[in-house]
Design a protein around this motif. Structure first.
Motif, PDB file in Angstrom:
ATOM      1  N   GLU A 180      -3.962 -35.836 -40.983  1.00  0.00           N
ATOM      2  CA  GLU A 180      -5.311 -36.173 -41.434  1.00  0.00           C
ATOM      3  C   GLU A 180      -5.683 -35.227 -42.561  1.00  0.00           C
ATOM      4  O   GLU A 180      -5.669 -34.011 -42.388  1.00  0.00           O
ATOM      5  CB  GLU A 180      -6.304 -36.026 -40.285  1.00  0.00           C
ATOM      6  CG  GLU A 180      -6.097 -37.042 -39.198  1.00  0.00           C
ATOM      7  CD  GLU A 180      -6.958 -36.754 -37.990  1.00  0.00           C
ATOM      8  OE1 GLU A 180      -8.063 -37.301 -37.926  1.00  0.00           O
ATOM      9  OE2 GLU A 180      -6.531 -35.951 -37.148  1.00  0.00           O
ATOM     10  N   THR A 181      -5.991 -35.772 -43.705  1.00  0.00           N
ATOM     11  CA  THR A 181      -6.384 -34.952 -44.851  1.00  0.00           C
ATOM     12  C   THR A 181      -7.859 -35.224 -45.153  1.00  0.00           C
ATOM     13  O   THR A 181      -8.442 -36.147 -44.593  1.00  0.00           O
ATOM     14  CB  THR A 181      -5.491 -35.271 -46.070  1.00  0.00           C
ATOM     15  OG1 THR A 181      -5.694 -36.623 -46.450  1.00  0.00           O
ATOM     16  CG2 THR A 181      -4.019 -35.032 -45.746  1.00  0.00           C
ATOM     17  N   PRO A 182      -8.462 -34.422 -46.018  1.00  0.00           N
ATOM     18  CA  PRO A 182      -9.923 -34.512 -46.181  1.00  0.00           C
ATOM     19  C   PRO A 182     -10.414 -35.878 -46.658  1.00  0.00           C
ATOM     20  O   PRO A 182      -9.759 -36.566 -47.427  1.00  0.00           O
ATOM     21  CB  PRO A 182     -10.212 -33.452 -47.253  1.00  0.00           C
ATOM     22  CG  PRO A 182      -9.088 -32.498 -47.170  1.00  0.00           C
ATOM     23  CD  PRO A 182      -7.891 -33.302 -46.781  1.00  0.00           C
ATOM     24  N   MET A 183     -11.593 -36.223 -46.158  1.00  0.00           N
ATOM     25  CA  MET A 183     -12.323 -37.404 -46.606  1.00  0.00           C
ATOM     26  C   MET A 183     -13.272 -37.014 -47.734  1.00  0.00           C
ATOM     27  O   MET A 183     -13.694 -37.856 -48.507  1.00  0.00           O
ATOM     28  CB  MET A 183     -13.180 -37.962 -45.462  1.00  0.00           C
ATOM     29  CG  MET A 183     -12.388 -38.564 -44.355  1.00  0.00           C
ATOM     30  SD  MET A 183     -11.904 -40.224 -44.784  1.00  0.00           S
ATOM     31  CE  MET A 183     -10.867 -40.601 -43.387  1.00  0.00           C
ATOM     32  N   MET A 184     -13.665 -35.743 -47.747  1.00  0.00           N
ATOM     33  CA  MET A 184     -14.588 -35.255 -48.768  1.00  0.00           C
ATOM     34  C   MET A 184     -13.796 -34.402 -49.746  1.00  0.00           C
ATOM     35  O   MET A 184     -13.192 -33.401 -49.349  1.00  0.00           O
ATOM     36  CB  MET A 184     -15.707 -34.443 -48.109  1.00  0.00           C
ATOM     37  CG  MET A 184     -16.551 -35.293 -47.178  1.00  0.00           C
ATOM     38  SD  MET A 184     -18.067 -34.476 -46.680  1.00  0.00           S
ATOM     39  CE  MET A 184     -17.428 -33.192 -45.621  1.00  0.00           C
ATOM     40  N   HIS A 185     -13.797 -34.828 -50.994  1.00  0.00           N
ATOM     41  CA  HIS A 185     -12.973 -34.168 -51.998  1.00  0.00           C
ATOM     42  C   HIS A 185     -13.835 -33.524 -53.069  1.00  0.00           C
ATOM     43  O   HIS A 185     -14.778 -34.164 -53.556  1.00  0.00           O
ATOM     44  CB  HIS A 185     -12.081 -35.202 -52.696  1.00  0.00           C
ATOM     45  CG  HIS A 185     -10.996 -35.770 -51.826  1.00  0.00           C
ATOM     46  ND1 HIS A 185     -10.064 -36.659 -52.314  1.00  0.00           N
ATOM     47  CD2 HIS A 185     -10.684 -35.579 -50.529  1.00  0.00           C
ATOM     48  CE1 HIS A 185      -9.215 -36.981 -51.340  1.00  0.00           C
ATOM     49  NE2 HIS A 185      -9.579 -36.354 -50.241  1.00  0.00           N
ATOM     50  N   PRO A 186     -13.519 -32.296 -53.463  1.00  0.00           N
ATOM     51  CA  PRO A 186     -14.220 -31.714 -54.617  1.00  0.00           C
ATOM     52  C   PRO A 186     -13.849 -32.431 -55.919  1.00  0.00           C
ATOM     53  O   PRO A 186     -14.628 -32.456 -56.863  1.00  0.00           O
ATOM     54  CB  PRO A 186     -13.767 -30.258 -54.630  1.00  0.00           C
ATOM     55  CG  PRO A 186     -12.570 -30.201 -53.755  1.00  0.00           C
ATOM     56  CD  PRO A 186     -12.616 -31.346 -52.814  1.00  0.00           C
ATOM     57  N   ILE A 187     -12.642 -33.026 -55.940  1.00  0.00           N
ATOM     58  CA  ILE A 187     -12.201 -33.820 -57.091  1.00  0.00           C
ATOM     59  C   ILE A 187     -11.676 -35.141 -56.533  1.00  0.00           C
ATOM     60  O   ILE A 187     -10.855 -35.149 -55.615  1.00  0.00           O
ATOM     61  CB  ILE A 187     -11.075 -33.095 -57.859  1.00  0.00           C
ATOM     62  CG1 ILE A 187     -11.628 -31.840 -58.514  1.00  0.00           C
ATOM     63  CG2 ILE A 187     -10.426 -34.011 -58.873  1.00  0.00           C
ATOM     64  CD1 ILE A 187     -10.560 -30.848 -58.884  1.00  0.00           C
ATOM     65  N   ALA A 188     -12.180 -36.255 -57.071  1.00  0.00           N
ATOM     66  CA  ALA A 188     -11.734 -37.553 -56.578  1.00  0.00           C
ATOM     67  C   ALA A 188     -10.458 -37.926 -57.308  1.00  0.00           C
ATOM     68  O   ALA A 188     -10.475 -38.164 -58.511  1.00  0.00           O
ATOM     69  CB  ALA A 188     -12.812 -38.605 -56.804  1.00  0.00           C
ATOM     70  N   GLY A 189      -9.343 -37.960 -56.610  1.00  0.00           N
ATOM     71  CA  GLY A 189      -8.081 -38.250 -57.277  1.00  0.00           C
ATOM     72  C   GLY A 189      -7.200 -39.183 -56.485  1.00  0.00           C
ATOM     73  O   GLY A 189      -7.522 -39.581 -55.374  1.00  0.00           O
TER      74      GLY A 189
END
Length: 476
Positions: A180-189
Motif C-alpha cells: 500500500e503506497t500513499p493516496m496523498m501525494h505532495p507531487i501528483a505523478g
RNA sequence: GGGCCAUUAGCUCAACUGGCAGAGCAGCUGACUCUUAAUCAGAAGGUUGUAGGUUCGAUUCCUACAUGGCCCA
C-alpha cells in the motif's frame, strides 16, 4: 403509516428491531440440497419480498443473500397472535423464522413456519415487485434499494469481488507482494491527468490525491522489493462518462529484471485466467459483440495499426512538419507546434481505438507521450510500451520502465515545458523519484490494468457506474 | 464545455391538436387454510422537478434553472 405499525408493535411488547439471530441454513442451501433438508427444522433470516394472504393461512417470500425461499404461515401452527402479526407485516420487513422444510402441492420448496421474530421493521416501501427499480439516478443514489430489488445488480458486484480475489490469488501465487503506497501525494505523478487538491492543516501544505501509484511502486523496486503490486483507488479530476469515474480502481504491478514483453505475456495470461475462473468461458458478450479472451491476443505496433486503419504510413513521415500536414490531410486538429509523436497518438485515438474490439496489444508508443517508459533500443523515438484495447476501451498500459535517471530528468523537464505552456495534464517534476533512480533501479517491467473496465467487460455492464457501488454523483 | 432527450402518486408507466391528471403494483379496510404477478370487494393516494411567461384555461407551448441519461469535445 408504517410508523404507526412500529408503535403498535412496541405497544404489543415486540421489539421491532431485534437482536442476534442464529441461522442454521440459507435459501439457496436449502433449495440446492433439498433431499438433506426435507422435513428438517431450520432457522433462516431475511427480508420479506412478497406476501399472499388466504384468510387463516398465507405465503410470503423471504430473500437472503443467497436467494429467495417461500414461507408458509398457518394460524393453526403459529397461534392467533403471531398470525395477526404476520398479517400486519410489511413487504421489506426483516424476520428470523423457524420451521420445517417441505414442498407445496404446486412443487415449490418452502418453509412451514412454526415461529418467527422481528429483526427489523422497514419504514419505507420497496419499489414495485416486477418492474423493480428502473430509474438509473435512484439506483445509483440509493444503491441499497437497487441491491434489494434487482438481483442481477447483486450478481455484478459479487462477480467484481471474485475477479479481484482471483487477480490477487494469481499474483500472490507468483511471488508478488501486495503493498500500500500513499493516496496523498505532495507531487501528483505517474500519469497524465488533472489531480484533486487537498490540504493538510498541521503540515500547512497542499497535497494531491494520487492519480497513479506508479512512482512509489518503482521506489519499492529500487528498494529491492522485486515483485510488487497494488490494487486500489486512483483519483482524476476529469469528466464523468460511461467509461470514467473520478475515483476508480487500478491494478499496478512491477517486476524487476523483466521488460514489456514479459508484461504482455503476464497480461494475457492473467486476464484470460481470471476470465475463465470467474465466468467458466473465454467468451464475453458485450453490447452484442462476442469478445474472445483466449490467448494469444493480436499484437500490432502503433504505426502498423495506424497504417491499417487510417491508411497512413508514419514510417515515411520523418519530420514534425510532415506529420502536421498528414494530420491536416486526415482532418485532425492538432496544436500548431505538435510533434510527430504527439500527432501519431492523435491519429491513433481518432482512427484506430474505435476499431479495436477483440483483445489487442498495441505497442511501440512515441516517446513524447510516454515520459516514464524506456526507449526502444533500435528506435529511440519510440518506447518499449504497450496498451491493451478491448471493445475500443483501454484496459491495460505497460512498459519497460525507464531506469536511466538522466533521461528521466530530461523527460520531466520536457513535461514541465508543456505544463508551462498550459497543459494541465503534463507531468510534474519529482526530484525524489530521480534521486531514487540515481541509486539504481533494475530493468523493470510495469503494468497497469483498469479494474472497473475489466469488470465491465467480464460482467457485460455498459456503464462504469454499473460496476461501482456508489458512483460519483452531484448531491441532491 | 456543446448538442439531443427525460423528469407525472412510494415504484413502473398513461393522459390525442392546450380542455376536469389515470392505471397497475405497494400501502389502507374487508373476505378467503397450498398461493406464487394469488384472487375478490371497497376506500384513499398528486404543488405534474423548480421559477417565470403566453393563454379564458398549461402535464401539454415558450424561457431560465436543477438533476439525470445518451452522444460529441
Amino acid at each position: 403509516m408504517r410508523l404507526e405499525k412500529l408503535n403498535e408493535l412496541k405497544a404489543a411488547g415486540i421489539d421491532p428491531f431485534g437482536v442476534r439471530f442464529e441461522r442454521t441454513a440459507g435459501a439457496a442451501l436449502i433449495k440446492n440440497n433439498y433431499s438433506e433438508y426435507e422435513g428438517k427444522t431450520v432457522k433462516i433470516a431475511g427480508r420479506i419480498m412478497s406476501k399472499r394472504l388466504h384468510g387463516k393461512a398465507g405465503f410470503a417470500n423471504m430473500q437472503d443473500m443467497s436467494g429467495n425461499i417461500q414461507l408458509y404461515f398457518r394460524q393453526d401452527d403459529v397461534g392467533k397472535e403471531k398470525y395477526e402479526l404476520f398479517k400486519k407485516m410489511d413487504i421489506g420487513d426483516i424476520l428470523g423464522v423457524e420451521g420445517e422444510v417441505f414442498t407445496t402441492k404446486k412443487g415449490e420448496i418452502s418453509i412451514h413456519v412454526r415461529d418467527f421474530t422481528y429483526l427489523a421493521k422497514s419504514l419505507n416501501p420497496l419499489p414495485e415487485k416486477w418492474h423493480g427499480l428502473k430509474d438509473v439516478e435512484l439506483r445509483y443514489r440509493q444503491r441499497y434499494v437497487d441491491l434489494i430489488v434487482n438481483p442481477e445488480v447483486k450478481e455484478v458486484f459479487i462477480k467484481r469481488s471474485q475477479i479481484i480475489k482471483e487477480i490477487r490469488r494469481y499474483l500472490d501465487e507468483r511471488g508478488f507482494l501486495e503493498v500500500e503506497t500513499p493516496m496523498m501525494h505532495p507531487i501528483a505523478g505517474g500519469a497524465a491527468a488533472r489531480p484533486f487538491i487537498t490540504y493538510h492543516n498541521a503540515l500547512d501544505m497542499q497535497l494531491y490525491l494520487r492519480i497513479a501509484p506508479e512512482l512509489y511502486l518503482k521506489r519499492l523496486i529500487v528498494g529491492g522489493l522485486e515483485k510488487v503490486y497494488e490494487i486500489n483507488r486512483n483519483f482524476r479530476n476529469e469528466g464523468i462518462s460511461t467509461k470514467h469515474n473520478p475515483e476508480f480502481t487500478m491494478l499496478e504491478l512491477y517486476q524487476a529484471y523483466a521488460d514489456y514483453t514479459d508484461m504482455m505475456a503476464l497480461t494475457e495470461d492473467l486476464v484470460s485466467t481470471v476470465m475463465y475462473k470467474v465466468n467458466g468461458t473465454m467468451i464475453a458478450e458485450f453490447e452484442g459483440e462476442k469478445i474472445d479472451f483466449t490467448p494469444p491476443w493480436t499484437r500490432m505496433t502503433m504505426l502498423e495499426a495506424i497504417e491499417k486503419y487510417a491508411g497512413v504510413d508514419f514510417n515515411k513521415i520523418k519530420t514534425d512538419e510532415e506529420a502536421r500536414k498528414a494530420a491536416a490531410d486526415l482532418k485532425i486538429k492538432v496544436e500548431p507546434n505538435a510533434t510527430r509523436g504527439e500527432i501519431i497518438n492523435e491519429v491513433f485515438e481518432a482512427f484506430v481505438e474505435e476499431k479495436l474490439i477483440q483483445p489487442t496489444f498495441i505497442y511501440g508508443h512515441p516517446v513524447e507521450i510516454s515520459p516514464l517508459a524506456k526507449r526502444n533500443k533500435d528506435n529511440p523515438e519510440f518506447t518499449d510500451r504497450f496498451e491493451v484495447f478491448i471493445m475500443a476501451r483501454e484496459i491495460a498500459n505497460a512498459f519497460s520502465e525507464l531506469n536511466d535517471p538522466i533521461d528521466q530528468k530530461e523527460r520531466f523537464l520536457k513535461q514541465m515545458e508543456k505544463r508551462a505552456g498550459g497543459d494541465a495534464e503534463a507531468h510534474m517534476m519529482d526530484e525524489d523519484y530521480i534521486n531514487a533512480l540515481e541509486y539504481g533501479m533494475p530493468p523493470t517491467g510495469g503494468l497497469g490494468i483498469g479494474i472497473d473496465r475489466l469488470v465491465m467487460l467480464m460482467t457485460g455492464s455498459p456503464s462504469i457506474r454499473d460496476v461501482i457501488l456508489f458512483p460519483t454523483l452531484r448531491p441532491r
